[in-house]
Structure formats: structure tokens, C-alpha cells
Write a protein that holds these residues in place. Structure first.
Motif, PDB file in Angstrom:
ATOM      1  N   GLN A  80       0.779  -1.014  -0.024  1.00 17.16           N
ATOM      2  CA  GLN A  80      -0.070  -0.019  -0.162  1.00 17.16           C
ATOM      3  C   GLN A  80       1.493   0.854  -0.201  1.00 17.16           C
ATOM      4  OE1 GLN A  80      -3.244  -0.072  -0.341  1.00 17.16           O
ATOM      5  NE2 GLN A  80      -3.345  -2.899   0.159  1.00 17.16           N
ATOM      6  N   GLN A  81       0.198   2.218   0.079  1.00 19.10           N
ATOM      7  CA  GLN A  81       1.260   3.437  -0.387  1.00 19.10           C
ATOM      8  C   GLN A  81       0.789   4.225   0.909  1.00 19.10           C
ATOM      9  OE1 GLN A  81       0.363   5.452  -4.375  1.00 19.10           O
ATOM     10  NE2 GLN A  81       2.240   4.683  -5.076  1.00 19.10           N
TER      11      GLN A  81
ATOM     12  N   HIS B 246      10.094   5.991  -0.008  1.00 17.19           N
ATOM     13  CA  HIS B 246      10.028   4.379   1.072  1.00 17.19           C
ATOM     14  C   HIS B 246      10.949   3.329   0.856  1.00 17.19           C
ATOM     15  CE1 HIS B 246       8.739   2.377  -3.147  1.00 17.19           C
ATOM     16  NE2 HIS B 246       7.798   3.539  -3.485  1.00 17.19           N
ATOM     17  N   ASP B 247      11.182   3.029   1.471  1.00 18.41           N
ATOM     18  CA  ASP B 247      12.017   1.327   1.287  1.00 18.41           C
ATOM     19  C   ASP B 247      11.627   0.717   0.202  1.00 18.41           C
ATOM     20  OD1 ASP B 247      13.349   2.805   3.185  1.00 18.41           O
ATOM     21  OD2 ASP B 247      13.281   0.674   4.576  1.00 18.41           O
ATOM     22  N   ARG B 248      12.683   0.219  -0.775  1.00 17.22           N
ATOM     23  CA  ARG B 248      12.484  -0.501  -1.964  1.00 17.22           C
ATOM     24  C   ARG B 248      13.239  -0.658  -1.897  1.00 17.22           C
ATOM     25  NH1 ARG B 248       9.252   2.825  -7.213  1.00 17.22           N
ATOM     26  NH2 ARG B 248       9.582   0.665  -7.496  1.00 17.22           N
ATOM     27  N   VAL B 249      13.368  -2.648  -3.083  1.00 14.19           N
ATOM     28  CA  VAL B 249      14.443  -3.221  -3.554  1.00 14.19           C
ATOM     29  C   VAL B 249      13.796  -3.637  -5.367  1.00 14.19           C
ATOM     30  CG1 VAL B 249      15.967  -5.498  -3.437  1.00 14.19           C
ATOM     31  CG2 VAL B 249      15.342  -3.969  -1.106  1.00 14.19           C
ATOM     32  N   SER B 250      15.145  -2.617  -5.945  1.00 12.21           N
ATOM     33  CA  SER B 250      14.578  -2.239  -7.226  1.00 12.21           C
ATOM     34  C   SER B 250      15.252  -3.963  -7.928  1.00 12.21           C
ATOM     35  CB  SER B 250      15.096  -1.029  -7.949  1.00 12.21           C
ATOM     36  OG  SER B 250      16.231  -0.935  -8.272  1.00 12.21           O
ATOM     37  N   ASP B 251      16.516  -4.518  -7.688  1.00 14.52           N
ATOM     38  CA  ASP B 251      16.739  -5.500  -8.323  1.00 14.52           C
ATOM     39  C   ASP B 251      16.224  -6.598  -7.816  1.00 14.52           C
ATOM     40  OD1 ASP B 251      18.145  -7.502  -9.409  1.00 14.52           O
ATOM     41  OD2 ASP B 251      20.554  -6.660  -8.295  1.00 14.52           O
ATOM     42  N   GLU B 252      15.584  -7.087  -8.915  1.00 19.56           N
ATOM     43  CA  GLU B 252      15.276  -8.545  -8.805  1.00 19.56           C
ATOM     44  C   GLU B 252      15.731  -9.522  -8.994  1.00 19.56           C
ATOM     45  OE1 GLU B 252      15.516  -8.086 -13.463  1.00 19.56           O
ATOM     46  OE2 GLU B 252      15.184  -6.606 -11.653  1.00 19.56           O
ATOM     47  N   ARG B 253      17.411 -10.014  -8.858  1.00 13.06           N
ATOM     48  CA  ARG B 253      18.292 -11.270  -8.705  1.00 13.06           C
ATOM     49  C   ARG B 253      18.757 -10.051  -7.130  1.00 13.06           C
ATOM     50  NH1 ARG B 253      20.620  -9.487 -13.662  1.00 13.06           N
ATOM     51  NH2 ARG B 253      20.145  -6.612 -12.881  1.00 13.06           N
ATOM     52  N   ALA B 254      19.049  -9.597  -6.658  1.00 16.63           N
ATOM     53  CA  ALA B 254      18.963  -9.362  -5.200  1.00 16.63           C
ATOM     54  C   ALA B 254      18.883 -10.641  -3.782  1.00 16.63           C
ATOM     55  CB  ALA B 254      18.221  -7.679  -4.273  1.00 16.63           C
ATOM     56  N   LEU B 255      20.236 -10.950  -2.959  1.00 20.29           N
ATOM     57  CA  LEU B 255      20.169 -12.416  -2.344  1.00 20.29           C
ATOM     58  C   LEU B 255      18.835 -11.014  -1.547  1.00 20.29           C
ATOM     59  CD1 LEU B 255      20.758 -14.257  -1.570  1.00 20.29           C
ATOM     60  CD2 LEU B 255      23.090 -12.603   0.274  1.00 20.29           C
ATOM     61  N   VAL B 256      17.947 -13.132  -0.835  1.00 22.37           N
ATOM     62  CA  VAL B 256      16.755 -12.400  -0.378  1.00 22.37           C
ATOM     63  C   VAL B 256      17.277 -13.810   0.871  1.00 22.37           C
ATOM     64  CG1 VAL B 256      14.433 -12.804   0.536  1.00 22.37           C
ATOM     65  CG2 VAL B 256      15.078 -12.402  -1.990  1.00 22.37           C
TER      66      VAL B 256
ATOM     67  N   VAL C  44      11.509 -11.123 -11.776  1.00 16.82           N
ATOM     68  CA  VAL C  44      10.876  -9.676 -12.357  1.00 16.82           C
ATOM     69  C   VAL C  44      10.729  -8.862 -11.836  1.00 16.82           C
ATOM     70  CG1 VAL C  44      10.258 -11.590 -14.965  1.00 16.82           C
ATOM     71  CG2 VAL C  44       8.521 -10.431 -13.222  1.00 16.82           C
ATOM     72  N   GLN C  45      11.455  -7.616 -12.390  1.00 20.55           N
ATOM     73  CA  GLN C  45      11.867  -6.242 -12.249  1.00 20.55           C
ATOM     74  C   GLN C  45      11.579  -5.841 -11.483  1.00 20.55           C
ATOM     75  OE1 GLN C  45       8.788  -4.122 -14.006  1.00 20.55           O
ATOM     76  NE2 GLN C  45       8.626  -2.903 -12.883  1.00 20.55           N
ATOM     77  N   GLU C  46      11.521  -6.794 -10.030  1.00 20.79           N
ATOM     78  CA  GLU C  46      11.703  -6.066  -8.606  1.00 20.79           C
ATOM     79  C   GLU C  46      11.362  -6.724  -7.954  1.00 20.79           C
ATOM     80  OE1 GLU C  46       9.543  -2.422  -7.495  1.00 20.79           O
ATOM     81  OE2 GLU C  46       7.750  -2.912  -8.806  1.00 20.79           O
ATOM     82  N   ARG C  47      12.654  -6.580  -6.778  1.00 17.56           N
ATOM     83  CA  ARG C  47      12.058  -7.674  -5.526  1.00 17.56           C
ATOM     84  C   ARG C  47      10.496  -6.965  -5.022  1.00 17.56           C
ATOM     85  NH1 ARG C  47      13.991 -12.553  -5.657  1.00 17.56           N
ATOM     86  NH2 ARG C  47      15.674 -12.210  -5.674  1.00 17.56           N
ATOM     87  N   GLY C  48      10.851  -6.127  -4.540  1.00 20.30           N
ATOM     88  CA  GLY C  48       9.371  -5.112  -3.965  1.00 20.30           C
ATOM     89  C   GLY C  48       9.239  -3.390  -3.835  1.00 20.30           C
ATOM     90  N   LEU C  49       8.601  -2.872  -3.416  1.00 18.66           N
ATOM     91  CA  LEU C  49       8.365  -1.871  -3.316  1.00 18.66           C
ATOM     92  C   LEU C  49       7.599  -1.546  -1.248  1.00 18.66           C
ATOM     93  CD1 LEU C  49       5.660  -0.740  -5.155  1.00 18.66           C
ATOM     94  CD2 LEU C  49       5.913  -2.866  -4.835  1.00 18.66           C
ATOM     95  N   TYR C  50       7.288   0.129  -1.291  1.00 22.83           N
ATOM     96  CA  TYR C  50       6.766   0.246   0.460  1.00 22.83           C
ATOM     97  C   TYR C  50       6.787  -0.449   1.127  1.00 22.83           C
ATOM     98  CZ  TYR C  50       4.637   4.251  -2.612  1.00 22.83           C
ATOM     99  OH  TYR C  50       4.318   5.198  -3.224  1.00 22.83           O
TER     100      TYR C  50
END
Length: 867
Positions: free
Chosen positions: A739-740, A759-769, A794-800
């Protein structure tokens, strides 16, 4: 006078102003149109604004330049916004790019600017220019920006962004970098010489500014935009806010406030010599904006003197036209406008005779000719429209239409020629004779018939005729479509009229119109579509290995052939898969008729985890096979468009377990396919409407899932939030997707959580989880979640992601973009009474339609959580 005849000619190069708005007629006619034209004629003021996305433009600057100063202004968007989200409907990716392109055109119809694009495809959020250039080849994008600069020839470039990390989004940074580089490269004939070979000329802008909307301290110039225009009855800022409000898919509605307003700029570079310490008052300070300033500087002798005299005469006639316009109706300025046009044409001929030294002047005068010709038509009170009897036409079809010319003025108008501009291979036939002249108050109607070639291609936008490569669209060579929003109208009427002694050209796109009882007159553009269109539902699905014996796929067919058609339909499946029935017949007796056929598809017993595809094929008696479908993109604020796609269904097969007896409900948000994904897992889903949220029996459900941005788009959810929390307290599991900011400010969660801005987000869809609590049920029941489940996103790990939360929440994951501090807010779980409250900013809404196995397996586990 030459007898007018209905003629067939090849399609013209696209004119940015050719597209008519959807709905009733364009209001830019008559007095306002003539007044606007006279503001800019006879001077040289050209401004190009460069940004990254469809919502980055400075609409106030564009509006005041065009509507206030009569300048030619354009906005260059590096991409079409395909990587964003859609507040209005289901379109994402390329389809969303079409929506946002149309929204930009709706905005430009208000502020008056021209719209351009590069080939860049919006791949989603990035945090650095380096990451962005990994998707977009730098030199290719720079070539596109240079192409637009050389084509538009601005004296001034305004970059929205600085090209530094201060811009935030990596695509913003790249737009700033490209604007700066193009400012220097466009004037260098050694850069991109193929553009010069194709007919463009090197062009060096004189000033480079950047917007200081996010850096007010750097401002060196304020451009007033809150000035009231007494002809328009609105300030340029008001027009700009109406223009910005066209970005409805991006939640960009604005109030059209009264009073002073300004756009702030910083002068970054200049090739203009100014007095030391002089304060700028206009972006054109120090720039010679007169036509005389473009006269060839060297000895053109008699020709130069003649040209100077013609320009002086042209300037004087324009002043007389402006004076006449101020004393009455537009027709009072018609004699001066007509004489000015004749003088202008003589100047154009002299400039052409002068060759390269006068090339810049010839370019500007030729643009003036088109604007002045339109002003003559408007001042004379002549309205031209063209209508078709059909909007969706198929190969081989014949259809009729009508050109209408209304002489609403007080003098006779001569009709010199009447042409229809259509694609190559089309045939036309005149169905009615047309006169040589049109008397005052008379409406001329000219009927015609057009025939589409049997092998005509569908009306795809030019940038979608070839698949994307390396993050770039493919542009055709040798056409005027490059960098434009779309291609030319499919059918366009073009007439030459003799008005007050001047022969002028006017055009009108041929459209289909009808009366909608709720909206009034509606206009739809003509599009060529297949005789039969196919789509497969679901178009993306999962195949849980071991749990699913077969699935039903529905092929929907729509016919557009006027006399109907029939044939056979089947599904092509991978080897070893069984489809029943093998084929089926279909009947589509007339245009617009639809039907559907269900196919039961069974996978092999030993199916391997992989991606598979089903393709629908329809065969008609003429032996043609059809594998293409289209969807209609239609919203009230933009022009209707068509998006084509292959009739395929993508299947992702993998191991996943879930209890099919789970009782799940879904609350819609903004363009989220989670409900379909849950059904694909074999679990029924109820979609909760206003009544169900307010008073329905929620105790029937084990789990309720909220769609993305649901608190922003679903007022019923906001009103019923306390009721949902009571249901959680009684033992339910509530899964809240991202949610925003209003969600965090609204305290809708049972315990406090906050998100920083930005907001905190992770844009690299390959980022280590990293899993923080390996023994938590979210990673163990009923599926064991491991590192492989975070592959292929694809595209990103997540946002907000929240950055602060109450101690009662458990953070389950840690993830970060390279070089950044770890973020732990992507998946939070808290007990609340007897139930569980889950918030996740993970971009499941992108992974589920893409068939990412790990996202489905994690979703299955979240659905299986219980208090």
C-alpha cells in the motif's frame, strides 16, 4: 478553377496535431485558434523539455510557452511508462505504455505542445544510472535524443533532471545525462552522421536549463505561469493542471488553482553572450527570436535583400491581422491573413533559392506556412470533418464514409482538390459528385467507398511491428513515424481550398462516430483488425505438478467480418499433452459477434517443472489461419486504441502444495491479478464487493487478501477496515499487499508501522533474499521455501517496505539492493487476537502474472498461515 475530384494518395507523414480528441469536436476553432496562431507567427521561439517518464513533464512551462508566448514547445519522454502500475484497469507492460502515450497526447491537446519519445522501454524502477544503462544501450538512447533535437530544432532545452544521484530514479538520472550530452552532440556533424545522410541537419541549441522543482536554491530564473489569459479565460497554470490531470492511470489529478504560480529553472549552459552580471528575465534572453535574425549572414546580394523585404512585409501584415482580430470576429482579419500567406510563400521560395545558408530560415517559414494556412481556414469559418461507417475493419472489407465541409463564414470558398490519404494498396471510389465552390452557410457532403487489401496488416503502432530487443523498441527507417507517439491516421481526408485569394490545405482524420446516451458524441479512430480475433483464458496459469489432472482453457472468438464467417478452432499444445476436443467448429454470423469454446487440457503424467505454451488457431474456409487477438483500450479521457497479442496461454508447471478446502476472499485494488493466481492454485476465491465488506458474513473465510493500493482505490475497504480487524481478532488471516503512504498515515494496521519518504524498495529482482526466521511456518508449511524460490523474479523484489514497526510484528525476510543497508520490512507478520495480520511489500503482483514458481509457493504458504 480545377474541378475537385476524389483521389487516392499514399499516407502522409504523421502530423502531431492531426489527431482529434475523443468526444465532441475539438474546441480549438474560431477566434481562439486564430488568436493562438497569431501569437507565434513571425517569430522563432522553440523549447524542448526532456524527462524520463510520461508524468515527468513540466506542463506549466509547456502551457505558458505555447499558449502564452506562442512558442513551439515539445516534450521528449525517454520511455512510455510501461514499467509502472495502472490505477484505472488491467493494462500493464506494453498495454500500459499505450495508455500512457494516449494520456500524454490528451495532455498535449490542452497545453498545445508536441510529444516525442525515444525507443526506451520502461523496465521498472532502478536506483542508479549504471543499472539503467545496463538495460538501455547508452549510445542508442543518445542517438534518439539527438534525433529529436535535430528534428525539432529548439533554441532552448530544459532538462527536468540533473543527471546526478539527486534525481533518485535511475531512469531520471539517465534522462538528465542524455539531455546534457545531446545539447553538445546534436550540433556535431561527426556524431550520428547517418541522421544527416537521412536529411536532418546538425543543430546546436543555444541554452540548456534544468528544472529546480526539487532544488529551489539553485534557481536562476522564474517563469511566471499564473498569468490569466483573457482569451482563454484561464491562467496557464490552470491549463497545466488540467493537462497534468490527464495522467489518470498514474493518480495525477490536480486542482486548477487560481492566482500566481511559477516554474523555477537553473541555467546550466549557454552559447549566448550576455552582459556580465545581467539578470535573466526570460529563457529567450539574448536569443534573436526574429525571422530577420535567420537571414543568410553572407552576401546573398539581391536575393537576400528581397528576402529581407518580404520578411518585413510579412511581419507588418501579421501586425495588421492582430489589430484586425482585436476589433471583431476572426473574419475581420482574413484579408490580412491571406495576403500574409502569399507574402510568406514568396519568402519561402526565396529562402529555398538561397540553399544551405538559408536552411534554418526555410525550416521556420515552412512551419509558419502550415500554421498560417490553418488560421486562414479558421478565420473563414470553415469546418472539415470526415466520418466512416465502421471503426474496426478487416482485410478485404469495403466500407463507406463521408467528408463534410461546412462553410460557416460569409464568403464563397473554392474547392480545389479533395484527397483521401490511406495506406498503400487500399482502393477508393467516389460515390457523389462535388462542386467547385461552397456557398456561405452551405454544408458539402461527399460520400466515398474504401476497400482494404486482402493481406492488409493489423493497425499496430509502428514501434510494435518488431519485437523488443535489449530494452528498446524497433523504429522503422525512412518514415516520419520515428520518435512520434503513433503513426499516421489510417484514413485522412485532405482538401485544398481557395479562401480570400489564397489556396490552403486542411486535413481531418476519418473517424467513426456515434451517440452514446450517457456521454453524447463519441469518436473512434479506424483500425484494421483480423477477421477473427482469438484470446485464451487464462492467458497465464500455473500447473501444480501432481495435484492437477487437467484444466479447462477457454478460447474466445470475436468476428469483425461484416458478412460473418465460420471455421474450425483448436489448441496447439506441447508434445505429449492431450487436448479435448481436438478441434471444434465456430460460427460468427456478423461483425461484433462473439463465441467461446472450452478445451480440456491434460498434461503428461511425467510432466517436468518448466514453462509451457498453448496457442489457439482458427482456420477459415479460405485457408487462412488466425493466431492473433486484440483488446480494446478505452477510457473516457483518452482516444480509443487497440492492442494486439498472440492468442497464447503461458503455463508454469512446478511443485506446489496447498489445501484446496481453504476459504479465501479477495478485496480488489489497482490492477492486481492475485485472485486469478489463487484460483490457479486450485483454491476458490470470492471477490468482496461493497455490501460484502460492509455487512457480509466474513466468518465464512479463513483468509482475506487485499489487492495492491486497495486503501487508495477502494473506499469500501477504508469504511470497513475496523470490521476486517475484528474478523482477524476472531481468528482470520488478513494478507495486505503493498500500500502507499495513505495506508501508513491512516493507521489501518492493528499496530503502528511507518514508511520513510521516499519509501524503502529493492529494485534489483536478483537481490539476495535472506530468511530471518527459517522455522517460521511461512517458509515450511505446506511448501519448503529455499533460495531457489527467489530465482527468476521479474522487474523488482518489492516496494513500500515499512522502515519502522511495532515489536509485535515479526520481520521474516531481509533483502537489499547492492551496496545498500539491509531492509527487513518486506514481509511482516503479527498475531492479533486469535488471528494473523500480514503485510508484504514483495512485488507479488508482478511475479504472479509472470508465472514465477517461488512467488506462487510463498503465496500458498501465506494463505496457509493461521493464528
Amino acid at each position: 478553377m480545377k474541378k475537385a475530384a476524389l483521389m487516392l494518395v499514399a499516407a502522409a507523414l504523421f502530423s502531431p496535431g492531426a489527431a482529434a480528441p475523443q468526444g465532441a469536436v475539438d474546441p480549438s476553432h474560431g477566434l481562439i485558434a486564430v488568436s493562438q496562431a497569431l501569437k507565434g507567427l513571425g517569430s522563432v521561439k522553440r523549447v524542448l523539455v526532456i524527462g524520463a517518464h510520461p508524468d515527468d513533464e513540466d506542463t506549466a512551462l509547456l502551457a505558458v510557452m505555447v499558449r502564452g508566448h506562442g512558442a513551439a514547445a515539445a516534450y521528449l519522454s525517454v520511455n512510455r511508462g510501461e514499467g509502472g502500475q495502472n490505477l484505472l484497469g488491467p493494462e500493464l507492460g506494453v498495454g500500459l505504455g499505450i495508455v500512457r502515450t494516449e494520456e500524454l497526447l490528451a495532455a498535449r491537446r490542452l497545453d498545445g505542445a508536441v510529444q516525442y519519445f525515444t525507443r526506451g522501454y520502461d523496465f521498472g524502477y532502478s536506483k542508479s544510472a549504471e543499472e539503467t544503462f545496463a538495460f538501455w544501450p547508452r549510445d542508442s538512447l543518445l542517438a534518439d535524443v539527438v534525433y529529436v533535437v535535430r528534428r525539432f530544432r529548439p533554441q532552448v532545452i530544459v532538462s527536468i533532471f540533473s543527471g546526478t544521484s539527486r534525481d533518485g530514479h535511475g531512469q531520471h538520472q539517465v534522462a538528465g545525462i542524455l539531455a546534457r550530452e545531446a545539447y553538445d552532440a546534436a550540433g556535431d556533424p561527426d556524431r550520428f552522421p547517418e541522421q544527416l545522410a537521412a536529411g536532418l541537419a546538425a543543430w546546436s541549441p543555444l541554452k540548456l536549463y534544468r528544472s529546480t522543482r526539487f532544488d529551489r536554491a539553485a534557481t536562476t530564473l522564474r517563469v511566471e505561469t499564473g498569468t490569466l489569459d483573457l482569451v482563454l479565460g484561464r491562467s496557464y497554470h490552470q491549463i497545466a493542471m488540467a493537462s497534468r490531470s490527464q495522467h489518470r492511470s498514474q493518480d495525477m489529478g490536480r486542482i486548477e488553482t487560481l492566482g500566481p504560480a511559477a516554474t523555477s529553472l537553473e541555467l546550466v549552459d549557454t552559447r549566448v553572450k550576455t552582459a556580465a552580471g545581467a539578470e535573466e528575465k526570460s529563457i529567450f534572453d539574448g536569443i534573436d527570436t526574429t525571422l530577420a535574425g535567420l537571414l543568410p549572414p553572407v552576401t546573398a546580394g539581391k536575393t537576400r535583400d528581397e528576402l529581407a523585404a518580404r520578411l518585413a512585409e510579412y511581419r507588418a501584415l501579421l501586425k495588421q491581422a492582430r489589430d484586425a482580430l482585436g476589433h471583431g470576429a476572426p473574419a475581420t482579419a482574413l484579408p490580412q491573413l491571406s495576403t500574409a500567406l502569399a507574402t510568406l510563400r514568396a519568402a519561402i521560395e526565396l529562402a529555398a533559392r538561397s540553399g544551405d545558408p538559408a536552411a534554418d530560415l526555410h525550416f521556420v517559414l515552412t512551419e509558419d506556412e502550415g500554421k498560417l494556412g490553418s488560421a486562414v481556414v479558421e478565420a473563414a469559418g470553415v469546418i472539415i470533418d470526415a466520418f466512416s461507417d465502421d471503426d474496426l475493419v478487416v482485410p478485404g472489407q469495403s466500407f463507406e464514409g463521408e467528408l463534410q465541409i461546412w462553410n460557416g463564414g460569409d464568403r464563397r470558398v473554392g474547392l480545389e482538390t479533395l484527397n483521401l490519404r490511406v495506406p498503400d494498396g487500399w482502393k477508393s471510389e467516389a460515390l457523389s459528385a462535388v462542386p467547385d465552390t461552397i456557398a456561405p452557410g452551405t454544408l458539402l457532403r461527399a460520400r466515398f467507398r474504401l476497400t482494404v487489401p486482402e493481406r492488409a496488416e493489423p493497425s499496430r503502432p509502428y514501434f510494435l511491428r518488431v519485437p523488443l530487443t535489449s530494452g528498446l523498441y524497433a523504429w522503422p527507417n525512412g518514415t516520419g513515424e520515428r520518435a512520434m507517439p503513433f503513426g499516421p491516421p489510417v484514413v485522412e481526408a485532405e482538401v485544398e481550398l481557395s479562401i480570400a485569394g489564397a489556396v490552403v490545405e486542411a486535413r481531418a482524420e476519418t473517424v467513426y462516430r456515434f451517440a452514446d446516451q450517457a456521454r453524447g458524441e463519441v469518436r473512434w479512430p479506424i483500425r484494421v483488425v483480423p477477421a477473427v480475433s482469438l484470446s485464451v483464458t487464462p492467458d497465464a496459469s500455473v500447473w501444480p505438478i501432481g495435484d492437477v489432472a487437467s484444466q479447462i482453457y477457454t478460447v474466445s472468438l470475436r468476428g469483425e467480418a461484416p458478412n460473418g464467417l465460420s471455421g474450425r478452432i483448436w489448441l496447439e499444445a506441447p508434445p505429449g499433452w492431450e487436448v479435448s476436443p481436438e478441434a471444434a467448429g465456430f460460427e460468427l454470423p456478423n461483425a461484433g459477434r462473439t463465441t467461446a469454446v472450452d478445451f480440456r487440457v491434460e498434461a503428461p503424467a511425467d510432466i517436468e517443472p518448466a514453462a509451457y505454451q498453448l496457442t489457439a488457431v482458427a482456420e477459415t474456409p479460405d485457408g487462412q489461419s488466425h493466431r492473433l487477438g486484440y483488446s480494446i483500450i478505452e477510457y473516457p479521457h483518452i482516444r480509443r486504441n487497440v492492442f494486439f497479442a498472440s492468442a497464447t496461454a503461458r503455463i508454469s508447471a512446478f511443485q506446489v502444495e496447498i489445501d484446496p478446502e481453504l476459504r479465501v476472499a479477495f478485496v480488489p485494488g489497482a490492477g492486481d491479478a492475485a485472485a486469478e493466481a489463487i484460483k490457479g492454485l486450485g483454491v476458490p476465491v470470492d471477490v468482496l464487493d461493497v455490501r460484502a465488506l460492509a455487512s457480509g458474513d466474513l466468518s465464512r473465510y479463513d483468509v482475506v487478501v487485499l489487492g495492491i493500493r486497495a486503501y487508495e482505490t477502494n473506499a469500501a475497504l477504508v469504511a470497513s477496515n475496523e470490521r476486517l480487524l475484528e474478523w482477524v481478532e476472531a481468528g482470520g488471516t488478513l494478507i495486505v499487499q503493498y500500500q502507499q503512504y495513505d495506508y501508513f498515515r491512516g493507521s489501518f494496521a492493528p499496530y503502528p508501522m511507518r514508511a520513510r519518504f521516499p519509501h524503502d524498495r529493492v529494485s534489483d529482482e536478483r537481490a539476495l533474499v535472506s530468511v530471518l526466521l527459517p522455522d517460521h511456518p511461512a517458509f515450511n508449511q505446506p511448501n519448503r521455501i529455499g533460495p531457489a524460490d527467489f530465482d527468476g523474479w521479474v522487474q523488482e523484489r518489492g516496494l513500500y517496505f515499512p522502515n519502522e514497526w511495532d515489536d509485535r510484528y515479526q520481520a521474516l525476510l531481509e533483502v537489499s539492493d547492492p551496496g545498500e543497508e539491509p531492509k527487513r520490512g518486506s514481509l511482516l507478520v503479527a498475531p492479533y487476537g486469535s488471528g494473523l495480520y500480514v503485510y508484504t511489500g514483495l512485488a507479488l503482483f508482478r511475479q504472479l502474472p509472470a508465472g514465477v514458481p517461488g512467488a506462487y509457493r510463498l503465496l500458498a504458504n501465506l494463505l496457509s498461515l493461521s493464528g
